[in-house]
Design an enzyme around this catalytic site. Structure first.
Site, PDB file in Angstrom:
ATOM      1  N   ARG A  51      37.397  36.889  20.593  1.00  0.00           N
ATOM      2  CA  ARG A  51      36.581  35.899  19.348  1.00  0.00           C
ATOM      3  C   ARG A  51      36.154  36.431  18.096  1.00  0.00           C
ATOM      4  NH1 ARG A  51      33.275  32.093  22.967  1.00  0.00           N
ATOM      5  NH2 ARG A  51      32.765  34.674  22.817  1.00  0.00           N
ATOM      6  N   LYS A 148      41.160  37.972  37.953  1.00  0.00           N
ATOM      7  CA  LYS A 148      40.316  37.895  39.276  1.00  0.00           C
ATOM      8  C   LYS A 148      39.408  37.242  38.321  1.00  0.00           C
ATOM      9  CE  LYS A 148      37.459  40.728  41.438  1.00  0.00           C
ATOM     10  NZ  LYS A 148      36.697  41.715  42.407  1.00  0.00           N
ATOM     11  N   LYS A 182      47.367  50.738  43.445  1.00  0.00           N
ATOM     12  CA  LYS A 182      47.345  51.746  43.796  1.00  0.00           C
ATOM     13  C   LYS A 182      47.736  52.478  44.916  1.00  0.00           C
ATOM     14  CE  LYS A 182      41.893  51.005  44.133  1.00  0.00           C
ATOM     15  NZ  LYS A 182      42.004  51.756  43.591  1.00  0.00           N
ATOM     16  N   GLU A 216      30.864  50.655  48.598  1.00  0.00           N
ATOM     17  CA  GLU A 216      30.496  50.745  47.042  1.00  0.00           C
ATOM     18  C   GLU A 216      28.448  51.091  46.539  1.00  0.00           C
ATOM     19  OE1 GLU A 216      32.635  48.110  44.244  1.00  0.00           O
ATOM     20  OE2 GLU A 216      31.483  46.801  45.661  1.00  0.00           O
ATOM     21  N   ASP A 235      34.574  37.670  46.283  1.00  0.00           N
ATOM     22  CA  ASP A 235      34.784  38.829  45.396  1.00  0.00           C
ATOM     23  C   ASP A 235      35.283  39.692  45.832  1.00  0.00           C
ATOM     24  OD1 ASP A 235      33.498  39.650  42.606  1.00  0.00           O
ATOM     25  OD2 ASP A 235      32.692  41.201  43.847  1.00  0.00           O
ATOM     26  N   HIS A 240      41.077  41.396  47.901  1.00  0.00           N
ATOM     27  CA  HIS A 240      41.413  43.085  48.198  1.00  0.00           C
ATOM     28  C   HIS A 240      41.213  43.015  49.682  1.00  0.00           C
ATOM     29  CE1 HIS A 240      40.292  42.730  43.817  1.00  0.00           C
ATOM     30  NE2 HIS A 240      38.797  43.106  43.920  1.00  0.00           N
TER      31      HIS A 240
HETATM   32  P1  NAD Z   1      33.736  39.774  28.543  1.00  0.00           P
HETATM   33  O1  NAD Z   1      33.211  39.272  28.290  1.00  0.00           O
HETATM   34  O2  NAD Z   1      33.045  41.468  28.147  1.00  0.00           O
HETATM   35  O3  NAD Z   1      34.910  39.677  27.405  1.00  0.00           O
HETATM   36  C1  NAD Z   1      35.178  38.186  26.926  1.00  0.00           C
HETATM   37  C2  NAD Z   1      36.148  38.300  25.854  1.00  0.00           C
HETATM   38  O4  NAD Z   1      36.851  36.976  25.750  1.00  0.00           O
HETATM   39  C3  NAD Z   1      35.698  39.328  24.576  1.00  0.00           C
HETATM   40  O5  NAD Z   1      36.692  39.859  23.897  1.00  0.00           O
HETATM   41  C4  NAD Z   1      35.662  37.246  23.934  1.00  0.00           C
HETATM   42  O6  NAD Z   1      35.740  37.364  23.121  1.00  0.00           O
HETATM   43  C5  NAD Z   1      36.229  36.793  24.556  1.00  0.00           C
HETATM   44  N1  NAD Z   1      36.393  34.900  24.909  1.00  0.00           N
HETATM   45  C6  NAD Z   1      35.589  34.488  24.913  1.00  0.00           C
HETATM   46  N2  NAD Z   1      35.724  33.179  24.704  1.00  0.00           N
HETATM   47  C7  NAD Z   1      36.728  33.339  23.874  1.00  0.00           C
HETATM   48  C8  NAD Z   1      37.441  32.435  22.774  1.00  0.00           C
HETATM   49  N3  NAD Z   1      37.152  30.790  23.373  1.00  0.00           N
HETATM   50  N4  NAD Z   1      38.700  32.375  22.260  1.00  0.00           N
HETATM   51  C9  NAD Z   1      38.646  33.331  22.159  1.00  0.00           C
HETATM   52  N5  NAD Z   1      38.356  34.740  23.160  1.00  0.00           N
HETATM   53  C10 NAD Z   1      38.131  34.538  23.648  1.00  0.00           C
HETATM   54  O7  NAD Z   1      34.544  39.813  29.876  1.00  0.00           O
HETATM   55  P2  NAD Z   1      35.333  41.327  31.061  1.00  0.00           P
HETATM   56  O8  NAD Z   1      34.380  41.655  31.810  1.00  0.00           O
HETATM   57  O9  NAD Z   1      36.132  41.376  30.181  1.00  0.00           O
HETATM   58  O10 NAD Z   1      36.110  39.953  31.970  1.00  0.00           O
HETATM   59  C11 NAD Z   1      37.668  39.614  31.863  1.00  0.00           C
HETATM   60  C12 NAD Z   1      38.065  38.961  32.684  1.00  0.00           C
HETATM   61  O11 NAD Z   1      38.330  39.791  33.786  1.00  0.00           O
HETATM   62  C13 NAD Z   1      37.222  37.237  33.469  1.00  0.00           C
HETATM   63  O12 NAD Z   1      38.244  37.084  33.715  1.00  0.00           O
HETATM   64  C14 NAD Z   1      36.277  38.542  34.373  1.00  0.00           C
HETATM   65  O13 NAD Z   1      36.431  37.827  35.793  1.00  0.00           O
HETATM   66  C15 NAD Z   1      38.166  39.908  34.736  1.00  0.00           C
HETATM   67  N6  NAD Z   1      37.500  40.212  35.864  1.00  0.00           N
HETATM   68  C16 NAD Z   1      36.704  41.697  35.135  1.00  0.00           C
HETATM   69  C17 NAD Z   1      36.647  42.686  34.984  1.00  0.00           C
HETATM   70  C18 NAD Z   1      35.536  44.195  34.668  1.00  0.00           C
HETATM   71  O14 NAD Z   1      35.230  45.372  35.162  1.00  0.00           O
HETATM   72  N7  NAD Z   1      34.680  43.544  33.289  1.00  0.00           N
HETATM   73  C19 NAD Z   1      37.071  43.078  36.227  1.00  0.00           C
HETATM   74  C20 NAD Z   1      37.926  42.197  36.922  1.00  0.00           C
HETATM   75  C21 NAD Z   1      38.182  41.290  36.675  1.00  0.00           C
END
Ligand code: NAD
Length: 484
Positions: A51, A148, A182, A216, A235, A240
């Site tokens: 975004r 996920k 892994k 953890e 979760d 997992h």
């Molecule tokens: P985040 O909130 O840090 O980032 C979200 C991203 O989505 C940003 O780049 C934002 O700009 C973009 N975004 C949001 N709305 C948007 C829109 N309308 N149009 C375009 N882009 C948009 O989230 P995150 O922690 O990076 O997680 C992303 C996904 O990965 C989620 O589904 C989360 O459940 C999954 N996930 C994250 C982790 C982690 O460690 N962060 C681990 C496992 C899974």
């Protein structure tokens, strides 16, 4: 030992959510490591799409900062980092609107492999799939990668599968479970199906029970609100731990190919018996004078969500009838460790006398830290003094056996992304697997929700609630010590 790195074909990878936490911590540093290893072609293109308004150079600065923060020592390789950044582009895009899609279409080169990583909230999956299709950016050869959580129950998982299926075939959809990436998890399959030694013993006749632990030390931190709606069962267990259980319990696939492996995993999930409520222990970490408890982290003083779960389950098939599987996972525990332990039965007759006690072979498969496997065997204690028995580990730690190659081995995310580019779905979950896992999980969760069950409190830095130990004691067994 010389590691073999086979470069993948040139590709365009679009990371939706390219400015997010996951992209910065895992995806981008991982891609840089593959670049350093010579696996990523120099003319590959990585397109961040999110975004925030910024240009290519602005995004390159963000990527560089992410690699400096999360890429460890690799970031010091300045010349290579500059080379990597040349592969990086950025498009500001609105998943729910029309902004940015024409620009993205102009950037993506469809004459080569195209992959789209949906690193955004699942509520945006449908919008992304629809717009990729509408703007002709993805075709029948493109791959999409989804993170996920894949739903929060069977109904929502089915909806997500249906939304994606409107524009993509199952062979194009890569549902990531990074545990499957892994090294040890794949080695588990190599050990099981590459040796004759283990398979004859791999059944209820010789295996007393199996323990899977993912412990953890961190709490839910900044993810409190999300985690409060999810809990350890959704979760961690549904994905997992269930995947690890499948790899341990599945029948040998006829080939090491995606559908042969996933067919066998699916059979395991479908053979799981429902779990009785008295075979489940849920826990919540309590606040200390210096640290918040789960309820504080979750911002919900009455939260009944579990940050710990232990359960016993059975697989109803010929191989495993009578061998229980004990699963546990939790946050803010004593140490961080992930282990699968296959505990074999006692020798049928002890010729050394009762006083020598019980000696059991245990195959321990460690996923973190120090990935590796250990087989506990019983030998004579060296020296004089008669026949005294001790248990020693036959250690298959990768660091010892493989030396530097271990450091160079890709981490889970890197490996999985390269598998996407290679078009290999073996280590990704198929839609029916995910649905079957929810079909098993849903009634368990509904059970405690209906009973309005309150999780048992446990101390930060402990092994979880006392009742979890009882779950094993009742059966005359005990959990393996949680060790680093
Ligand atoms: P985040 O909130 O840090 O980032 C979200 C991203 O989505 C940003 O780049 C934002 O700009 C973009 N975004 C949001 N709305 C948007 C829109 N309308 N149009 C375009 N882009 C948009 O989230 P995150 O922690 O990076 O997680 C992303 C996904 O990965 C989620 O589904 C989360 O459940 C999954 N996930 C994250 C982790 C982690 O460690 N962060 C681990 C496992 C899974």
């Amino acid at each position: 030992m010389v590691s073999r790195v086979i470069p993948v074909d040139p590709f365009d990878l679009v990371i939706f959510g390219g400015t997010g936490d996951l992209a910065r911590r895992k995806i981008l540093p991982g891609l840089f490591r593959r670049f350093l290893a010579g696996q990523m072609p120099e003319d590959a293109t990585i397109i961040g799409a999110a975004r925030s308004e910024m240009d290519d150079d602005g995004y390159r600065i963000m990527v560089q900062e992410a690699i400096v923060e999360f890429g460890g020592e690799d970031a010091a390789r300045k010349a290579e980092l500059d080379g990597f950044l040349q592969c990086v582009r950025y498009v500001s895009i609105d998943a729910k609107g029309e902004g940015g899609w024409k620009e993205l279409a102009a950037l993506v080169n469809q004459s080569r492999i195209t992959a789209f990583y949906f690193s955004v909230a699942p509520s945006l999956f449908g919008d992304l799939a629809e717009r990729l299709h509408h703007h002709g950016i993805a075709d029948t050869q493109s791959r999409i990668v989804v993170e996920k959580p894949f739903g929060r129950d069977l109904v929502s998982a089915r909806e997500l599968n249906a939304v994606l299926a409107q524009h993509f075939n199952e062979t194009q959809i890569y549902r990531i479970d990074h545990y499957l990436g892994k090294e040890t998890v794949q080695n588990l399959m190599a050990v099981r199906f590459g040796n004759i030694l283990f398979e004859p013993l791999w059944n209820s006749q010789y295996v007393d029970h199996i323990q899977i632990t993912v412990a953890e030390t961190v709490g839910v931190g900044g993810r409190g609100e999300y985690y409060n709606r999810s809990g350890a069962m959704r979760d961690m267990v549904q994905n997992h731990l269930m995947q690890l259980l499948c790899l341990i319990a599945m029948e040998p696939p006829s080939r090491f190919d995606p559908d042969a492996v996933r067919d066998e995993k699916l059979k395991v999930i479908r053979a799981l018996e429902p779990v009785d409520s008295h075979e489940i222990v849920r826990g919540q970490y309590e606040k200390t004078p210096t640290e918040p408890g789960f309820r504080e982290d979750a911002g919900d003083p009455r939260s009944r969500t579990e940050s710990f779960i232990a359960l016993k389950c059975h697989i109803s098939n010929w191989r495993w009838a009578g061998t229980p599987f004990y699963l546990r996972t939790g946050k803010k525990l004593r140490v961080r460790t992930s282990e699968i332990a296959v505990v074999f039965k006692d020798a049928p007759h002890m010729i050394f006398g009762q006083e020598e006690g019980r000696h059991r072979n245990i195959l321990s498969i460690r996923l973190q830290p120090n990935e590796g496997m250990t087989l506990g065997v019983t030998i004579k204690e060296p020296g004089p003094g008669g026949m005294r028995l001790i248990d020693v580990p036959l250690d298959m730690s990768f660091a010892d056996a493989l030396g530097d190659d271990v450091d160079e081995a890709p981490d889970a995310y890197e490996r999985l992304i390269m598998d996407v580019i290679r078009g290999n779905q073996t280590l990704f979950m198929r839609g029916d697997e995910v649905e079957a896992a929810w079909a098993w999980t849903d009634p368990i969760i509904e059970g405690w929700e209906t009973r309005n069950e309150v999780p048992k409190p446990y101390d930060v830095g402990s092994n979880g609630p006392e009742d979890a130990a009882m779950l094993m004691h009742r059966d005359g067994r005990r959990w393996r010590e949680i060790r680093e």
